[in-house]
Enzyme design. Sequence first.
Site, short mmCIF file in Angstrom:
data_model
loop_
_atom_site.label_atom_id
_atom_site.label_comp_id
_atom_site.label_asym_id
_atom_site.label_seq_id
_atom_site.Cartn_x
_atom_site.Cartn_y
_atom_site.Cartn_z
N GLY A 9 36.77 32.18 34.11
CA GLY A 9 35.61 32.89 33.55
C GLY A 9 35.82 33.76 32.27
N ALA A 10 36.81 33.01 31.60
CA ALA A 10 37.32 33.76 30.29
C ALA A 10 36.50 33.36 28.90
CB ALA A 10 38.90 33.55 30.14
N VAL A 61 34.56 26.67 39.46
CA VAL A 61 35.39 27.23 40.25
C VAL A 61 35.05 27.01 42.01
CG1 VAL A 61 36.60 28.73 39.01
CG2 VAL A 61 34.71 29.29 40.39
N ASN A 87 38.59 35.79 37.73
CA ASN A 87 37.43 36.73 37.18
C ASN A 87 36.15 36.19 36.99
OD1 ASN A 87 36.61 38.84 34.89
ND2 ASN A 87 36.14 36.62 34.10
N SER A 139 34.63 44.60 42.61
CA SER A 139 33.57 45.61 41.71
C SER A 139 33.49 46.77 42.62
CB SER A 139 32.31 44.80 41.98
OG SER A 139 31.23 45.66 41.77
N TYR A 152 26.17 39.70 46.73
CA TYR A 152 27.16 40.01 45.53
C TYR A 152 28.07 41.03 46.03
CZ TYR A 152 29.12 41.75 41.43
OH TYR A 152 30.34 41.80 40.17
N ALA A 154 28.74 41.82 49.17
CA ALA A 154 29.59 41.30 50.38
C ALA A 154 30.56 40.27 50.09
CB ALA A 154 28.56 40.65 51.40
N LYS A 156 32.27 40.53 46.90
CA LYS A 156 33.22 41.24 46.39
C LYS A 156 34.20 41.90 47.33
CE LYS A 156 32.53 40.04 42.16
NZ LYS A 156 33.77 39.39 41.54
N ILE A 185 29.91 47.47 33.49
CA ILE A 185 30.54 47.18 32.21
C ILE A 185 29.26 46.44 31.27
CG2 ILE A 185 32.46 46.06 31.17
CD1 ILE A 185 33.23 48.08 33.43
#
Length: 244
Positions: A9-10, A61, A87, A139, A152, A154, A156, A185
């Site tokens: 995820g770059a 991924v 990421n 997160s 989300y 759960a 993380k 962010i």
Amino acid sequence: MEKTAFVTGASRGIGLAAARRLAGEGMAVAIQYHTSRDTAEAAAAALRQQGCRAAAVQADVRDRASVTAAIRQAEALLGPVEVLVNNAGVARQEQFQDITDESWREMFAVHVDGAFYAIQAVLPHMLHVKRGAIVNLSSIWGLRGASCEVAYAASKAAVIGLTRSLAAELAPSGIRVNCVAPGVIATDMTAPLGRETLAALAEETPMGRLGRPEDVAAAVAFLASDSAGFITGQVLTADGGFSL
Ligand code: NAP
């Protein structure tokens, strides 16, 4: 010796900042993208212009064959991966009753399956040389929970469980596994929250601002570096004090 880092995820946001930071610290970097080919290729080209070794590689991924092929491609171009940053991420705000099977599965597929597949693809080399650093993006919501983001949060939280358990398993092999837990962010992921909500979240943050991708990249780079050589199984929060 120059290490090779693979950052998922770059193409944008935190992953892009992490790739740039690791390149700045002398690593060769593979910039994995899913759909944002142009920005990933441009980022890799810009790094090469600065004298860094960098390549953009495509993968989904969620798909073991896809992520494994991308890692093999990166290794052929840049050398064996000794730093892996998991990421890649997706987020969605929805009430628990409205979560579909597809939405639930996607959160776990990107965050948990993706890390699982990528780690299994890089481990044979790391185990052989008895060194390596894996940094997973969780997160603060994975630590404390989040209303309307149950899937989300759960997934993380699962990333934290994966990190701690694998850290214990791999420590005797010289491989460190850590987590970064960002707060709010300013990236494409949080943009849909809207200006008013983001301003309120900045106000709620003791440091008085939203985080920048570079703030998180610094934490990733530290955990990936030899300076963190005795640190494993940890969750490093980068949130400007939000969760205090
Ligand atoms: P972002 O700007 O939305 O970027 C997401 C990245 O993930 C993109 O590079 C995207 O690739 C990639 N991606 C999405 N689905 C993928 C898939 N199926 N396969 C491969 N790559 C995929 O996100 P961000 O804000 O930088 O977040 C990065 C990480 O930090 C995520 O894990 C996120 O959960 C975590 N995080 C973010 C925040 C925040 O406030 N932003 C807070 C806490 C944690 P393409 O663009 O190529 O499609």
